[in-house]
Write a protein that holds these residues in place. Structure first.
Motif, mmCIF file in Angstrom:
data_model
loop_
_atom_site.group_PDB
_atom_site.id
_atom_site.type_symbol
_atom_site.label_atom_id
_atom_site.label_comp_id
_atom_site.label_asym_id
_atom_site.label_seq_id
_atom_site.Cartn_x
_atom_site.Cartn_y
_atom_site.Cartn_z
ATOM 1 N N ASN A 1 36.978 30.132 36.806
ATOM 2 C CA ASN A 1 37.719 31.075 37.652
ATOM 3 C C ASN A 1 36.728 31.995 38.366
ATOM 4 O O ASN A 1 36.514 33.140 37.946
ATOM 5 C CB ASN A 1 38.689 31.909 36.801
ATOM 6 C CG ASN A 1 39.736 31.061 36.115
ATOM 7 O OD1 ASN A 1 40.482 30.356 36.776
ATOM 8 N ND2 ASN A 1 39.794 31.140 34.788
ATOM 9 N N PRO A 2 36.094 31.517 39.430
ATOM 10 C CA PRO A 2 35.051 32.318 40.084
ATOM 11 C C PRO A 2 35.544 33.651 40.628
ATOM 12 O O PRO A 2 34.754 34.591 40.763
ATOM 13 C CB PRO A 2 34.555 31.404 41.203
ATOM 14 C CG PRO A 2 35.647 30.409 41.418
ATOM 15 C CD PRO A 2 36.288 30.222 40.087
ATOM 16 N N ALA A 3 36.835 33.757 40.952
ATOM 17 C CA ALA A 3 37.354 35.018 41.477
ATOM 18 C C ALA A 3 37.262 36.135 40.447
ATOM 19 O O ALA A 3 37.297 37.318 40.807
ATOM 20 C CB ALA A 3 38.800 34.837 41.932
ATOM 21 N N GLN A 4 37.152 35.776 39.181
ATOM 22 C CA GLN A 4 37.084 36.779 38.124
ATOM 23 C C GLN A 4 35.661 37.222 37.810
ATOM 24 O O GLN A 4 35.454 38.082 36.957
ATOM 25 C CB GLN A 4 37.748 36.234 36.857
ATOM 26 C CG GLN A 4 39.222 35.941 37.013
ATOM 27 C CD GLN A 4 39.859 35.395 35.743
ATOM 28 O OE1 GLN A 4 39.235 35.361 34.690
ATOM 29 N NE2 GLN A 4 41.093 34.942 35.840
ATOM 30 N N LEU A 5 34.681 36.629 38.488
ATOM 31 C CA LEU A 5 33.290 36.997 38.234
ATOM 32 C C LEU A 5 32.956 38.332 38.886
ATOM 33 O O LEU A 5 33.461 38.659 39.965
ATOM 34 C CB LEU A 5 32.343 35.927 38.786
ATOM 35 C CG LEU A 5 32.433 34.534 38.160
ATOM 36 C CD1 LEU A 5 31.489 33.576 38.878
ATOM 37 C CD2 LEU A 5 32.093 34.586 36.678
#
Length: 279
Positions: A33-37
């Motif tokens: 979930n790259p948006a949560q990085l």
């Protein structure tokens, strides 16, 4: 040279991304979930789920090297995609548990062992980082230490040489950026052997907590962790702690060899992270 770092929500992966970026090395952060990085400005991110081969090709496009977590479920697909993308070097975050005679069947070591075997059979150049106990494993005691309650330990005298995750990230940086260090395995440890009880004492002292150690039976400990630790993992941990009860853990010096400086002590880690344990 572009490096893909998988598992960037983890403490090692996130630290490595920052080290590569600040060293002016091209890096791409990968996560399910790259948006949560939470990444430093200027670092691109990409979806890469090691359980989903459909995410591999796009994540690996244009990549020269990979920092890989040990997920065996689709490792052959990942290596096929890496070869097709022209990847030259893979650095695996493995575990010193693979050094045990029963590594292939041990529930703690098996996933690391399987991925190491796949990489060894691959034509890709690979480097294995094999840390032992992470200093961050101590977070499991944070609730008790914060509350000033006894920390239940089935083997208080079991010894490890805990390594700071920041040192693992710096070791990974070294093998990713220095071709002379590629193609071998490194057993990474902290600078000293400590009992579990000594680690709790250091945490309590750093946090100003009154927490102490309470020796409990194997069955009592296993029951207390049953809601969140699978039984086979609990049994493997108990077996390991029993085998290391009263026995000094190995200190290899491999961390210093790669980072070029002394490994961080657990006491320093406890001081740096005292807020998580403070009443």
């Amino acid at each position: 040279m572009l490096t893909l770092v998988t598992g960037c929500r983890g403490r090692v992966g996130s630290a490595l991304v920052s080290l590569l970026h600040h060293g002016d090395h091209a890096v791409r952060a990968a996560s399910r979930n790259p948006a949560q990085l939470s990444l430093p400005a200027g670092i691109p991110s990409v979806p890469c789920d090691l359980d989903d081969p459909d995410t591999f090709a796009a994540a690996l496009e244009g990549v020269d090297s990979v920092f890989l977590y040990a997920e065996p479920s689709h490792i052959d697909d990942f290596l096929t995609a890496a070869q097709a993308a022209g990847v030259e070097h893979i650095v695996l975050l493995s575990s010193s548990s693979v050094l045990a005679p029963d590594a292939a069947s041990n529930p703690i070591a098996a996933s690391h062992h399987a991925v190491e075997a796949a990489l060894t059979a691959s034509p890709l150049t690979s480097t294995f980082l094999r840390p032992g106990a992470f200093a961050g494993n101590a977070y499991q005691w944070s609730g008790a230490v914060r509350g000033g309650h006894p920390v239940d330990l089935p083997y208080p005298r079991s010894q490890t040489s805990p390594i700071d995750e920041a040192d693992i990230a710096e070791a990974a940086l070294a093998v990713l950026t220095d071709a002379r260090l590629r193609g071998t395995a490194y057993h990474l440890t902290g600078p000293e052997s400590l009992t579990a009880a000594e680690q709790v004492e250091l945490l309590a002292a750093s946090a100003g907590s009154s927490a102490t150690v309470n020796a409990v039976s194997r069955d009592a400990w296993k029951k207390s962790v049953s809601p969140f630790v699978p039984e086979e993992i609990a049994e493997a941990l108990l077996t390991y702690w029993a085998a290391t009860d009263g026995s000094p853990a190995e200190v290899t010096g491999e961390t210093e060899k790669l980072t070029g400086r002394p490994a961080r002590t657990f006491a320093a880690w406890a001081t740096e992270h005292a807020a998580a344990f403070r009443p």
